[in-house]
Design an enzyme around this catalytic site. Structure first.
Site, mmCIF file in Angstrom:
data_model
loop_
_atom_site.group_PDB
_atom_site.id
_atom_site.type_symbol
_atom_site.label_atom_id
_atom_site.label_comp_id
_atom_site.label_asym_id
_atom_site.label_seq_id
_atom_site.Cartn_x
_atom_site.Cartn_y
_atom_site.Cartn_z
ATOM 1 N N CYS A 1 -3.583 -11.283 -12.653
ATOM 2 C CA CYS A 1 -2.718 -12.091 -11.783
ATOM 3 C C CYS A 1 -1.289 -12.052 -12.307
ATOM 4 O O CYS A 1 -1.044 -12.331 -13.476
ATOM 5 C CB CYS A 1 -3.225 -13.533 -11.740
ATOM 6 S SG CYS A 1 -2.115 -14.610 -10.830
ATOM 7 N N HIS B 1 -16.401 -15.245 -11.364
ATOM 8 C CA HIS B 1 -15.307 -14.262 -11.371
ATOM 9 C C HIS B 1 -14.773 -14.209 -12.803
ATOM 10 O O HIS B 1 -14.144 -15.166 -13.267
ATOM 11 C CB HIS B 1 -14.244 -14.750 -10.375
ATOM 12 C CG HIS B 1 -13.003 -13.926 -10.292
ATOM 13 N ND1 HIS B 1 -12.681 -13.164 -9.187
ATOM 14 C CD2 HIS B 1 -11.966 -13.748 -11.155
ATOM 15 C CE1 HIS B 1 -11.516 -12.569 -9.366
ATOM 16 N NE2 HIS B 1 -11.060 -12.909 -10.563
HETATM 17 N N1 COA Z 1 2.533 -14.962 4.086
HETATM 18 C C1 COA Z 1 3.762 -14.413 4.182
HETATM 19 N N2 COA Z 1 4.875 -15.085 3.948
HETATM 20 C C2 COA Z 1 4.767 -16.383 3.624
HETATM 21 C C3 COA Z 1 3.531 -17.017 3.532
HETATM 22 C C4 COA Z 1 2.374 -16.253 3.770
HETATM 23 N N3 COA Z 1 1.162 -16.759 3.651
HETATM 24 N N4 COA Z 1 3.731 -18.302 3.200
HETATM 25 C C5 COA Z 1 5.050 -18.472 3.089
HETATM 26 N N5 COA Z 1 5.684 -17.319 3.340
HETATM 27 C C6 COA Z 1 7.104 -17.032 3.282
HETATM 28 C C7 COA Z 1 7.990 -18.103 3.828
HETATM 29 O O1 COA Z 1 8.188 -17.938 5.184
HETATM 30 C C8 COA Z 1 9.239 -17.884 3.038
HETATM 31 O O2 COA Z 1 9.922 -16.769 3.558
HETATM 32 P P1 COA Z 1 11.524 -16.619 3.478
HETATM 33 O O3 COA Z 1 11.896 -16.606 2.019
HETATM 34 O O4 COA Z 1 11.793 -15.318 4.157
HETATM 35 O O5 COA Z 1 12.062 -17.813 4.197
HETATM 36 C C9 COA Z 1 8.756 -17.491 1.675
HETATM 37 O O6 COA Z 1 7.445 -16.941 1.901
HETATM 38 C C10 COA Z 1 8.645 -18.660 0.716
HETATM 39 O O7 COA Z 1 7.835 -19.654 1.284
HETATM 40 P P2 COA Z 1 7.851 -21.180 0.824
HETATM 41 O O8 COA Z 1 7.053 -21.959 1.787
HETATM 42 O O9 COA Z 1 9.275 -21.608 0.568
HETATM 43 O O10 COA Z 1 7.048 -21.260 -0.537
HETATM 44 P P3 COA Z 1 7.170 -20.558 -1.940
HETATM 45 O O11 COA Z 1 8.400 -19.763 -2.149
HETATM 46 O O12 COA Z 1 6.883 -21.625 -2.913
HETATM 47 O O13 COA Z 1 5.927 -19.551 -1.867
HETATM 48 C C11 COA Z 1 3.654 -18.903 -1.434
HETATM 49 C C12 COA Z 1 4.621 -20.039 -1.640
HETATM 50 C C13 COA Z 1 2.263 -19.491 -1.441
HETATM 51 C C14 COA Z 1 3.937 -18.234 -0.110
HETATM 52 C C15 COA Z 1 3.844 -17.843 -2.569
HETATM 53 O O14 COA Z 1 3.888 -18.502 -3.806
HETATM 54 C C16 COA Z 1 2.750 -16.827 -2.590
HETATM 55 O O15 COA Z 1 2.610 -16.019 -1.681
HETATM 56 N N6 COA Z 1 1.913 -16.835 -3.628
HETATM 57 C C17 COA Z 1 0.803 -15.894 -3.725
HETATM 58 C C18 COA Z 1 0.432 -15.762 -5.135
HETATM 59 C C19 COA Z 1 -0.664 -14.752 -5.329
HETATM 60 O O16 COA Z 1 -1.014 -13.952 -4.485
HETATM 61 N N7 COA Z 1 -1.239 -14.810 -6.525
HETATM 62 C C20 COA Z 1 -2.283 -13.918 -6.902
HETATM 63 C C21 COA Z 1 -3.604 -14.280 -6.345
HETATM 64 S S1 COA Z 1 -4.312 -15.701 -7.090
HETATM 65 ZN ZN ZN Z 2 -9.035 -12.502 -11.029
#
Ligand code: COA
Ligand code: ZN
Length: 324
Positions: A245, A212
């Site tokens: 990203c 990738h």
């Molecule tokens: N789908 C939807 N909601 C999710 C979830 C999921 N897979 N996992 C957690 N959540 C929600 C929680 O319920 C929480 O909701 P609230 O604020 O309404 O209570 C909120 O997201 C935060 O979750 P938390 O467990 O406290 O963790 P965080 O704030 O550290 O977030 C992730 C962790 C993983 C959910 C978040 O960082 C994320 O979605 N990252 C994705 C990054 C991404 O896509 N990057 C690009 C691709 S590499």
């Molecule tokens: Zn990429």
């Protein structure tokens, strides 16, 4: 032309990640109907492997909030490999509920990128990814694992190949069907990528690896060629070079699918992708997103079509964009 490559097998699989990696950070948000229109155009080109969306926090990535809706709207089709990125068990459960039969977990090779991307330490991310992969294996769900920041991390600098390969082995042991070695910010150079993929292939085997690349420094095609020579036959790419990203500063566009397809087909590899139809899909992406979209091949391709139209019509009023 006979196929090149050490294995003598000239077939290469392209996994189109534009609908996820390409759209997740774009300033213009596409609706489900627009995403579907783009998906259909990509299918017409012959692409049959897609990372469709991600089941992540809608607060973290608003552009992917419609993941379940998009999956529900897809036409049912045999022979198409669909995955969705899931950052944790919650995402896996949501993806399964939506009907996904393929997922991808994302593990960065460094402490800081895991923190910034998914709010987990490296150790916690390893555990979370492994837990998802074990569940996927038990459920008979196809699973891939990204090892991100495989060449360098935007926060911590160059990444050690040993770290990347050890994480790849760990993910395979946990049940991943495939590991995508991801140069998330396009920081790799050809020599480094050759060393990394040579060791990775020696330790994991080429069959369960994919590459990738991002085209940040105009090396996407070159790095793909290098990985190809090391035996890699599966590549991610994004239509029109869309992508980046939101949590990895410097991650500009992905390697454009049209640039990769062109390079491979020109070199005698077979992708099963029709370039004019792919160029039409890139044009559609540009129209939907309202901006300049297209790989490095685009100006040459369009000028070639313009001159062909002039030759055949005696006019330059014909199609400016190939395949439209
Ligand atoms: N789908 C939807 N909601 C999710 C979830 C999921 N897979 N996992 C957690 N959540 C929600 C929680 O319920 C929480 O909701 P609230 O604020 O309404 O209570 C909120 O997201 C935060 O979750 P938390 O467990 O406290 O963790 P965080 O704030 O550290 O977030 C992730 C962790 C993983 C959910 C978040 O960082 C994320 O979605 N990252 C994705 C990054 C991404 O896509 N990057 C690009 C691709 S590499
Ligand atoms: Zn990429």
């Amino acid at each position: 032309m006979p196929a090149q490559g050490e294995s003598g097998n000239g077939r290469v699989t392209i996994n189109e990640v534009g609908l996820r990696d390409g759209l997740q950070n774009h300033p213009r948000r596409l609706g489900v109907a627009e995403k579907l229109e783009l998906y259909r155009a990509l299918r017409i080109s012959g692409l049959h492997s897609f990372e469709l969306t991600s089941f992540v926090s809608p607060k973290a990535v608003p552009a992917m909030a419609d993941a379940a809706e998009l999956v529900a709207a897809l036409p049912p089709e045999e022979g198409v490999n669909l995955t969705a990125l899931v950052p944790n068990r919650r995402g896996y459960a949501r993806a399964r509920e939506a009907g996904m039969r393929g997922i991808a977990v994302v593990l960065a090779a460094t402490e800081t990128l895991n923190q910034r991307n998914i709010g987990m330490s490296l150790d916690r991310a390893r555990e979370e990814c492994a837990a998802v992969l074990r569940q996927a294996a038990a459920d008979g769900v196809f699973a891939r694992a990204y090892v991100a920041a495989a060449c360098a991390c935007p926060y911590e600098g160059p990444t050690s190949p040993d770290t990347v390969i050890a994480l790849a082995e760990e993910m395979l042991a946990a049940g991943a069907d495939e590991v995508a070695i991801a140069d998330t910010i396009g920081a790799g150079n050809p020599r480094q990528v050759a060393t990394l993929f040579r060791s990775a292939v020696a330790r994991c085997g080429a069959g369960c690896l994919s590459a990738h690349f991002h085209d940040t420094r105009a090396l996407g095609v070159t790095l793909s060629w290098v990985a190809l020579q090391e035996g890699i036959r599966k590549f991610d790419a994004s239509i029109g070079g869309l992508g980046g990203c939101p949590f990895a500063p410097g991650a500009s566009g992905n390697l454009a699918t049209e640039d990769l397809v062109f390079m491979l087909e020109e070199s005698g590899y077979r992708t099963q992708v029709d370039l004019p139809a792919l160029m039409a899909a890139a044009s559609l992406a540009g129209r939907l997103l309202g901006g300049q979209v297209g790989g490095r091949i685009t100006p040459w391709y369009e000028s070639r079509h313009r001159s062909r139209n002039i030759e055949s019509n005696g006019t330059n009023q014909g199609q400016a964009r190939g395949g439209d």
